[in-house]
Write a protein that holds these residues in place. Structure first.
Motif, short mmCIF file in Angstrom:
data_model
loop_
_atom_site.label_atom_id
_atom_site.label_comp_id
_atom_site.label_asym_id
_atom_site.label_seq_id
_atom_site.Cartn_x
_atom_site.Cartn_y
_atom_site.Cartn_z
N SER A 91 35.02 34.40 39.47
CA SER A 91 35.80 33.89 40.31
C SER A 91 36.09 34.60 41.79
O SER A 91 36.86 34.42 42.74
CB SER A 91 37.44 33.98 39.74
N ASN A 92 35.27 35.58 41.86
CA ASN A 92 35.23 36.59 43.12
C ASN A 92 36.82 37.11 43.49
O ASN A 92 36.92 37.08 44.52
CB ASN A 92 34.74 35.92 44.37
N ARG A 93 37.83 37.51 42.50
CA ARG A 93 38.77 37.97 42.71
C ARG A 93 39.16 39.26 42.24
O ARG A 93 38.29 39.86 41.34
CB ARG A 93 39.89 37.15 41.74
N TRP A 110 36.87 43.78 39.74
CA TRP A 110 36.39 42.59 40.48
C TRP A 110 36.05 41.42 39.61
O TRP A 110 35.06 42.00 38.64
CB TRP A 110 35.40 42.99 41.55
N HIS A 111 36.47 40.44 39.53
CA HIS A 111 35.97 39.35 38.39
C HIS A 111 34.75 38.67 39.00
O HIS A 111 34.97 37.97 40.15
CB HIS A 111 37.14 38.31 38.11
N ARG A 112 33.74 38.67 38.56
CA ARG A 112 32.42 37.97 39.14
C ARG A 112 32.69 36.64 39.30
O ARG A 112 32.24 36.11 40.32
CB ARG A 112 31.28 38.13 38.33
N GLU A 150 33.76 44.04 36.98
CA GLU A 150 33.00 45.20 37.52
C GLU A 150 34.16 46.07 38.03
O GLU A 150 35.18 45.73 38.82
CB GLU A 150 32.22 44.96 38.76
N SER A 155 41.74 41.31 49.10
CA SER A 155 40.81 42.32 49.60
C SER A 155 41.68 43.34 50.51
O SER A 155 41.23 44.31 50.89
CB SER A 155 39.58 41.74 50.24
#
Length: 71
Positions: free
Chosen positions: A30-32, A26-28, A10, A52
């Motif tokens: 891996s939440n990175r 934002w990589h969904r 995203e 972050s």
């Protein structure tokens, strides 16, 4: 950004100037967070990992955040 990339990433922010495009992603899965830098004139790109707490700085100054490369 390609359709496949849109499905897994995203885009939180994007800017473009003088043929350089910078995207905060934002990589969904891996939440990175990462910053993608694309030079449209040279056809080159690189990606930087971001946290972050420093994502905005990496997005604003990606060349300062890029590791030094051997010549």
């Amino acid at each position: 950004m390609s359709r496949a990339r849109q499905q897994t990433f995203e885009e939180f922010d994007h800017r473009e100037s003088n043929g350089i495009a910078v995207s905060l992603l934002w990589h969904r899965a891996s939440n990175r967070l990462s910053v993608l830098v694309e030079d449209c004139r040279l056809g080159e790109s690189f990606t930087l990992r971001a946290r972050s707490d420093n994502a905005r700085d990496v997005f604003t100054h990606p060349y300062a955040s890029q590791p030094l490369l051997a010549a």
